[in-house]
Design an enzyme around this catalytic site. Sequence first.
Site, mmCIF file in Angstrom:
data_model
loop_
_atom_site.group_PDB
_atom_site.id
_atom_site.type_symbol
_atom_site.label_atom_id
_atom_site.label_comp_id
_atom_site.label_asym_id
_atom_site.label_seq_id
_atom_site.Cartn_x
_atom_site.Cartn_y
_atom_site.Cartn_z
ATOM 1 N N PHE A 196 -12.612 -5.249 0.452
ATOM 2 C CA PHE A 196 -13.661 -6.236 0.821
ATOM 3 C C PHE A 196 -13.194 -7.542 0.588
ATOM 4 O O PHE A 196 -12.085 -7.957 0.553
ATOM 5 C CB PHE A 196 -13.106 -6.630 -1.172
ATOM 6 C CG PHE A 196 -14.254 -7.652 -1.764
ATOM 7 C CD1 PHE A 196 -15.733 -7.741 -2.467
ATOM 8 C CD2 PHE A 196 -13.790 -8.823 -2.379
ATOM 9 C CE1 PHE A 196 -16.426 -8.654 -2.915
ATOM 10 C CE2 PHE A 196 -13.755 -9.841 -2.704
ATOM 11 C CZ PHE A 196 -15.184 -9.985 -2.877
ATOM 12 N N LEU A 209 -12.777 -12.084 0.911
ATOM 13 C CA LEU A 209 -13.504 -12.775 1.424
ATOM 14 C C LEU A 209 -12.733 -13.589 1.354
ATOM 15 O O LEU A 209 -12.141 -15.157 2.325
ATOM 16 C CB LEU A 209 -13.571 -12.601 -0.536
ATOM 17 C CG LEU A 209 -13.813 -14.394 -0.952
ATOM 18 C CD1 LEU A 209 -15.457 -14.449 -0.259
ATOM 19 C CD2 LEU A 209 -14.133 -14.596 -2.354
ATOM 20 N N ILE A 219 -6.565 -8.632 2.899
ATOM 21 C CA ILE A 219 -7.553 -7.915 3.095
ATOM 22 C C ILE A 219 -6.746 -6.318 2.474
ATOM 23 O O ILE A 219 -6.469 -5.826 3.401
ATOM 24 C CB ILE A 219 -8.638 -8.071 3.947
ATOM 25 C CG1 ILE A 219 -9.074 -9.197 4.191
ATOM 26 C CG2 ILE A 219 -9.799 -7.036 3.177
ATOM 27 C CD1 ILE A 219 -9.474 -10.252 3.042
ATOM 28 N N ARG A 277 21.510 5.935 -21.080
ATOM 29 C CA ARG A 277 22.491 5.161 -20.213
ATOM 30 C C ARG A 277 24.275 4.536 -21.466
ATOM 31 O O ARG A 277 23.768 4.228 -22.097
ATOM 32 C CB ARG A 277 22.477 3.562 -19.702
ATOM 33 C CG ARG A 277 23.722 2.834 -19.087
ATOM 34 C CD ARG A 277 24.599 3.331 -17.540
ATOM 35 N NE ARG A 277 25.416 2.485 -17.278
ATOM 36 C CZ ARG A 277 26.356 2.219 -16.562
ATOM 37 N NH1 ARG A 277 26.480 4.393 -16.271
ATOM 38 N NH2 ARG A 277 26.373 1.886 -15.750
ATOM 39 N N HIS A 315 18.518 -2.230 -16.531
ATOM 40 C CA HIS A 315 18.943 -0.989 -16.290
ATOM 41 C C HIS A 315 20.328 -1.840 -15.421
ATOM 42 O O HIS A 315 20.869 -0.743 -14.890
ATOM 43 C CB HIS A 315 18.206 -1.012 -15.134
ATOM 44 C CG HIS A 315 16.807 0.236 -15.595
ATOM 45 N ND1 HIS A 315 16.053 -0.307 -15.846
ATOM 46 C CD2 HIS A 315 16.517 1.467 -14.466
ATOM 47 C CE1 HIS A 315 15.024 1.256 -16.265
ATOM 48 N NE2 HIS A 315 15.649 1.988 -15.800
ATOM 49 N N GLU A 348 -7.972 -10.956 -6.936
ATOM 50 C CA GLU A 348 -9.099 -12.112 -8.390
ATOM 51 C C GLU A 348 -8.705 -13.348 -8.377
ATOM 52 O O GLU A 348 -9.295 -14.103 -9.535
ATOM 53 C CB GLU A 348 -8.636 -10.563 -9.437
ATOM 54 C CG GLU A 348 -8.520 -9.552 -8.899
ATOM 55 C CD GLU A 348 -9.548 -8.913 -8.053
ATOM 56 O OE1 GLU A 348 -10.772 -9.674 -7.147
ATOM 57 O OE2 GLU A 348 -9.524 -7.957 -7.503
ATOM 58 N N GLY A 349 -8.362 -14.191 -8.030
ATOM 59 C CA GLY A 349 -7.802 -15.791 -8.473
ATOM 60 C C GLY A 349 -6.554 -15.824 -8.858
ATOM 61 O O GLY A 349 -6.373 -15.378 -10.089
#
Length: 384
Positions: free
Chosen positions: A123, A125, A157, A266, A337, A362-363
């Site tokens: 896609f 853009l 992309i 742990r 961790h 996506e913005g």
Amino acid sequence: MQFQLEDWQEVARANFRRYLDAEVAPMVEEYEEAYRFPPREVICKMAEFGLLGGTLPEDQGGVGLDYVTYCTLLCELSQVWPSLRSIVSTSNLVLLILAQRGTAEQRDRYLPDLVSGKKTAFFALTEPNVGSDASNVETRALQDGDGWKLNGRKLYISNGTEADLGVVFARSGTGKDAGVSAFIVERGTVGFSSTEVRSMGMNSCPLGELLFEDVALPRANLIGEEGEAFAIAKHYLNIGRCFVSFVCLGLSQAAYDAAVRYAGEREQFGRKIGGFQLVQQMIADMMTQVETSRLLSYRAADALDRGAPDRSRCCSMAKRHNSDVALRVCETALQVHGGAGYTRDFPVERYYRDVRHLTIAEGTNQLQAMLLAQGELGISAMRG
């Protein structure tokens, strides 16, 4: 109001997760370390579970999944291999565009291979000078006889160097009539080339820089009407934001689960670190953040399924919140961790790298904040 999946949805989720744990999880680290694209047979298997075209009706090769079910499966995949998820959901976004906005000829030609996973898609853009302001793409498509000639450059992309075809957004027409149009471009077309852009995470889903130099396209490669592609992009990017919210939920869940396991195993100072109050505080915070992400994700998917008037708002909020939360959860899990979390011996460092770009994809989250506030206040921060 229901806060649980239907029995059949739980069965679908459980069956998919069993396959992922048995067949996919063992190969993830090897492929990520080598920056290798996943095997084609694994991508095709994703199609069998409905991750490619699953929301399409049966006559288009889908199984008619609702967004809640589809996104539930996407979340499971994100917990196991985010790179594979990126490949699959990007291809899925393109095939949705072709299925719903393409011509009968385009659907017949491209959908079967995309829905089956035999081919993947990109896609295209984003450009070097165009990110959030997607209406001002600089790639140009000029009419050339009965077709088009495409010139320009796309950047960052997903699937860009591996996918077999893609949707490319370009400015067409001239002067005040120049709008944004969408075109199908196949790999191997003369004048189209791509190079890989190395990124900090999702190593098995390569980002690409795409170059179009006098690429000749037939008129049949135009998707929809000339000049309407910006509206197409906005519609499908909104769906993509819902997908991203579930991806972030999956990564948050995976990081949280890893932290809980480690805290229970742990030992320091003669006791499990999960018994220390500060570690318990971190676990409690992560638990709450994962659950709020889950609620917002399903709210967005349900809004899409119902065609609710506030679906864009829900998707934008879920994407923004969940990607911010995922960053915090993955960072906290790494902290639980300790020094081990900073090494490649445990998966939390990969979760942290993989999730980082989702606040941008996506913005950006900053753009989402502006759009949300603009919708509430009726005042634009970008234009007077």
